[in-house]
Design a protein around this motif. Structure first.
Motif, PDB file in Angstrom:
ATOM      1  N   TYR A 276       0.827  -1.209   0.000  1.00  9.45           N
ATOM      2  CA  TYR A 276       0.000   0.000   0.000  1.00  9.45           C
ATOM      3  C   TYR A 276       0.862   1.260   0.000  1.00  9.45           C
ATOM      4  O   TYR A 276       0.583   2.223  -0.719  1.00  9.45           O
ATOM      5  CB  TYR A 276      -0.932  -0.004   1.198  1.00  9.45           C
ATOM      6  CG  TYR A 276      -1.935   1.130   1.202  1.00  9.45           C
ATOM      7  CD1 TYR A 276      -2.777   1.333   0.113  1.00  9.45           C
ATOM      8  CD2 TYR A 276      -2.035   1.999   2.286  1.00  9.45           C
ATOM      9  CE1 TYR A 276      -3.698   2.373   0.098  1.00  9.45           C
ATOM     10  CE2 TYR A 276      -2.955   3.041   2.293  1.00  9.45           C
ATOM     11  CZ  TYR A 276      -3.786   3.223   1.193  1.00  9.45           C
ATOM     12  OH  TYR A 276      -4.696   4.254   1.182  1.00  9.45           O
ATOM     13  N   TYR A 279       2.198   1.762  -3.451  1.00 12.54           N
ATOM     14  CA  TYR A 279       1.155   2.297  -4.329  1.00 12.54           C
ATOM     15  C   TYR A 279       0.949   3.789  -4.078  1.00 12.54           C
ATOM     16  O   TYR A 279       0.817   4.573  -5.037  1.00 12.54           O
ATOM     17  CB  TYR A 279      -0.160   1.553  -4.118  1.00 12.54           C
ATOM     18  CG  TYR A 279      -1.322   2.228  -4.813  1.00 12.54           C
ATOM     19  CD1 TYR A 279      -1.467   2.136  -6.187  1.00 12.54           C
ATOM     20  CD2 TYR A 279      -2.231   3.016  -4.103  1.00 12.54           C
ATOM     21  CE1 TYR A 279      -2.503   2.793  -6.848  1.00 12.54           C
ATOM     22  CE2 TYR A 279      -3.270   3.673  -4.749  1.00 12.54           C
ATOM     23  CZ  TYR A 279      -3.404   3.558  -6.119  1.00 12.54           C
ATOM     24  OH  TYR A 279      -4.428   4.211  -6.770  1.00 12.54           O
ATOM     25  N   GLN A 280       0.915   4.181  -2.815  1.00 10.73           N
ATOM     26  CA  GLN A 280       0.739   5.601  -2.498  1.00 10.73           C
ATOM     27  C   GLN A 280       1.851   6.443  -3.113  1.00 10.73           C
ATOM     28  O   GLN A 280       1.603   7.535  -3.647  1.00 10.73           O
ATOM     29  CB  GLN A 280       0.703   5.802  -0.982  1.00 10.73           C
ATOM     30  CG  GLN A 280      -0.564   5.309  -0.309  1.00 10.73           C
ATOM     31  CD  GLN A 280      -0.507   5.480   1.199  1.00 10.73           C
ATOM     32  OE1 GLN A 280       0.398   4.968   1.870  1.00 10.73           O
ATOM     33  NE2 GLN A 280      -1.472   6.200   1.750  1.00 10.73           N
ATOM     34  N   ARG A 283       1.260   6.643  -6.826  1.00  7.60           N
ATOM     35  CA  ARG A 283       0.089   7.465  -7.121  1.00  7.60           C
ATOM     36  C   ARG A 283       0.411   8.959  -7.003  1.00  7.60           C
ATOM     37  O   ARG A 283      -0.065   9.784  -7.790  1.00  7.60           O
ATOM     38  CB  ARG A 283      -1.035   7.090  -6.155  1.00  7.60           C
ATOM     39  CG  ARG A 283      -2.369   7.816  -6.367  1.00  7.60           C
ATOM     40  CD  ARG A 283      -3.350   7.383  -5.290  1.00  7.60           C
ATOM     41  NE  ARG A 283      -4.597   8.131  -5.339  1.00  7.60           N
ATOM     42  CZ  ARG A 283      -5.739   7.675  -5.845  1.00  7.60           C
ATOM     43  NH1 ARG A 283      -5.792   6.450  -6.366  1.00  7.60           N
ATOM     44  NH2 ARG A 283      -6.835   8.417  -5.830  1.00  7.60           N
ATOM     45  N   GLN A 284       1.239   9.303  -6.019  1.00  7.75           N
ATOM     46  CA  GLN A 284       1.588  10.711  -5.807  1.00  7.75           C
ATOM     47  C   GLN A 284       2.486  11.247  -6.918  1.00  7.75           C
ATOM     48  O   GLN A 284       2.466  12.444  -7.210  1.00  7.75           O
ATOM     49  CB  GLN A 284       2.289  10.860  -4.453  1.00  7.75           C
ATOM     50  CG  GLN A 284       1.365  10.650  -3.253  1.00  7.75           C
ATOM     51  CD  GLN A 284       2.125  10.511  -1.959  1.00  7.75           C
ATOM     52  OE1 GLN A 284       3.364  10.603  -1.924  1.00  7.75           O
ATOM     53  NE2 GLN A 284       1.413  10.289  -0.869  1.00  7.75           N
ATOM     54  N   TYR A 310      -6.420   6.067 -10.749  1.00  7.79           N
ATOM     55  CA  TYR A 310      -6.200   7.446 -10.308  1.00  7.79           C
ATOM     56  C   TYR A 310      -7.514   8.163  -9.993  1.00  7.79           C
ATOM     57  O   TYR A 310      -7.544   9.093  -9.188  1.00  7.79           O
ATOM     58  CB  TYR A 310      -5.463   8.236 -11.391  1.00  7.79           C
ATOM     59  CG  TYR A 310      -3.996   7.910 -11.528  1.00  7.79           C
ATOM     60  CD1 TYR A 310      -3.109   8.109 -10.471  1.00  7.79           C
ATOM     61  CD2 TYR A 310      -3.485   7.428 -12.735  1.00  7.79           C
ATOM     62  CE1 TYR A 310      -1.759   7.828 -10.604  1.00  7.79           C
ATOM     63  CE2 TYR A 310      -2.136   7.154 -12.888  1.00  7.79           C
ATOM     64  CZ  TYR A 310      -1.277   7.344 -11.819  1.00  7.79           C
ATOM     65  OH  TYR A 310       0.065   7.069 -11.959  1.00  7.79           O
ATOM     66  N   CYS A 314      -8.089   6.618  -2.714  1.00  5.06           N
ATOM     67  CA  CYS A 314      -6.776   5.963  -2.650  1.00  5.06           C
ATOM     68  C   CYS A 314      -6.874   4.468  -2.343  1.00  5.06           C
ATOM     69  O   CYS A 314      -6.266   3.648  -3.034  1.00  5.06           O
ATOM     70  CB  CYS A 314      -5.902   6.668  -1.611  1.00  5.06           C
ATOM     71  SG  CYS A 314      -4.163   6.156  -1.686  1.00  5.06           S
ATOM     72  N   ARG A 315      -7.639   4.085  -1.327  1.00  3.30           N
ATOM     73  CA  ARG A 315      -7.720   2.674  -0.969  1.00  3.30           C
ATOM     74  C   ARG A 315      -8.367   1.850  -2.080  1.00  3.30           C
ATOM     75  O   ARG A 315      -7.899   0.764  -2.415  1.00  3.30           O
ATOM     76  CB  ARG A 315      -8.498   2.522   0.336  1.00  3.30           C
ATOM     77  CG  ARG A 315      -8.740   1.079   0.785  1.00  3.30           C
ATOM     78  CD  ARG A 315      -7.480   0.293   1.038  1.00  3.30           C
ATOM     79  NE  ARG A 315      -6.742   0.766   2.194  1.00  3.30           N
ATOM     80  CZ  ARG A 315      -5.709   0.093   2.734  1.00  3.30           C
ATOM     81  NH1 ARG A 315      -5.307  -1.051   2.187  1.00  3.30           N
ATOM     82  NH2 ARG A 315      -5.072   0.574   3.771  1.00  3.30           N
ATOM     83  N   TYR A 318      -5.940   1.567  -4.956  1.00  2.00           N
ATOM     84  CA  TYR A 318      -4.921   0.555  -4.649  1.00  2.00           C
ATOM     85  C   TYR A 318      -5.422  -0.852  -4.968  1.00  2.00           C
ATOM     86  O   TYR A 318      -4.732  -1.635  -5.635  1.00  2.00           O
ATOM     87  CB  TYR A 318      -4.526   0.679  -3.184  1.00  2.00           C
ATOM     88  CG  TYR A 318      -3.898  -0.548  -2.577  1.00  2.00           C
ATOM     89  CD1 TYR A 318      -2.628  -0.980  -2.955  1.00  2.00           C
ATOM     90  CD2 TYR A 318      -4.586  -1.291  -1.608  1.00  2.00           C
ATOM     91  CE1 TYR A 318      -2.059  -2.108  -2.388  1.00  2.00           C
ATOM     92  CE2 TYR A 318      -4.013  -2.412  -1.034  1.00  2.00           C
ATOM     93  CZ  TYR A 318      -2.758  -2.822  -1.435  1.00  2.00           C
ATOM     94  OH  TYR A 318      -2.194  -3.935  -0.875  1.00  2.00           O
TER      95      TYR A 318
END
Length: 345
Positions: A276, A279-280, A283-284, A310, A314-315, A318
């Motif tokens: 996770y 992934y964060q 994503r950022q 996107y 967020c969860r 993911y």
């Protein structure tokens, strides 16, 4: 035209003689060999000095030594700093070269005034797969042709077996990022973004040695963390130049790299917390919205569907991204498994 072969040395006493002799025995005459001792704990350098002392061309070898172990990237950068050749070439010290390797690559460099020459390779020692060179002998000219070819993975990310014009390398500051693993991924990406002429030699110019009895182990957590770090470095590099952030092939390479790295992360570790967090981080590191990318870059349907993550919280994003990457992996390996199954029958 002088060629500088840069060979980092660390804990390779079983292989350094073969590697060094293959470099010394090249048919290309205008050559220098730079051995960088990265504080090897074994007797690799004693073996190297013995080989050099007894060889007729021993005078073309330069010995360098780090005061402390600094890693592969630093060793290559040290070699670049002292190289006298118009072109530089990187070899790992457990691999080796055909006698005509430099001749084939240098002839191509001279013919096309290449920024970069990419040769083919053979795997020796074990029957394993590595991403092959998928281009015929010839030349790629212009940034878009080079980037589109790289995006299609038609040439490999490995730094070894690439002959690089030193003036071009220094102009674009194409040094290896120190302190990380997977430095080749970042370096080759920058190469694809900056080269204007890449020539191809689709003949074996490198023997990539894999130990036949070695056990394939899962990469360490540090190894996987470096994949996340590489995405950060790629993001910073893309954002540093408008022409990169506006190039559709760069976008494709970047987003596909995220998926490829995330696939390895979820495959090699069961730590869902790390999944996770990775992934964060991915994503950022987004320099254009997925919607703008569809309008501006017209990516393929698979990339459009994957990047729907996107648009989700967020969860949920993911979970969607993880599922998409896993399904893509199984879809990719299914034909391979079926071929093996039918061979067994």
């Amino acid at each position: 035209m002088k060629v500088s072969i840069i060979i980092p040395v660390y804990n390779v006493s079983k292989y350094i003689e073969r590697c060094l002799l293959s470099a010394l025995n090249q048919t290309w005459q205008d050559l220098e060999i730079i051995l960088v001792d990265d504080c090897t704990p074994d007797n690799s350098m004693e073996i190297a000095r013995r080989v050099v002392a007894s060889h007729a061309r021993g005078g073309i070898v330069t010995f360098l030594k780090h005061d402390e172990n600094r890693g592969l990237s630093a060793a290559r950068n040290t070699g670049i700093a002292v190289a006298q050749g118009e072109y530089v070439y990187f070899s790992d010290s457990d691999d080796y070269l055909p006698d005509n390797s430099m001749e084939l690559l240098a002839d191509s460099a001279l013919r096309y005034s290449s920024d970069l020459v990419v040769g083919n390779f053979q795997i020796t020692g074990a029957d394993r797969w590595a991403p092959p060179l998928q281009l015929p002998t010839g030349v790629l000219s212009g940034s878009n042709d080079i980037l589109s070819s790289y995006a299609r993975r038609e040439w490999y990310v490995m730094a070894c077996n690439k002959l690089v014009n030193k003036t071009y390398l220094l102009r674009h500051e194409l040094y290896f990022q120190e302190g990380i693993i997977h430095e080749d991924d970042l370096w080759s990406f920058k190469m694809a973004c900056t080269a204007q002429t890449v020539s191809i030699v689709n003949l074996p110019t490198y023997y990539y040695f894999m130990q036949p009895n070695s056990i394939m182990r899962a990469p360490s957590l540090r190894n996987l963390e470096c994949r996340v770090a590489v995405i950060g470095y790629m993001y910073d590099y893309i954002c540093s130049a408008k022409h990169l952030s506006e190039n559709r092939f760069v976008y494709s390479i970047y987003e596909n790299s995220k998926a490829a790295y995330f696939d390895r992360i979820i495959y090699f570790t069961k730590d869902t917390g790390f999944h996770y967090r990775s992934y964060q981080a991915f994503r950022q590191k987004k320099y254009i919205s997925a919607w703008k990318a569809v309008w501006r870059f017209h990516p393929g349907m698979a990339l459009v569907l994957r990047n729907l993550h996107y648009a989700l919280p967020c969860r949920m994003g993911y979970l969607y991204f993880k599922l998409f990457v896993q399904i893509s992996y199984y879809w990719k390996v299914l034909p391979i498994k079926l071929r093996k199954l039918f061979r067994l029958k």
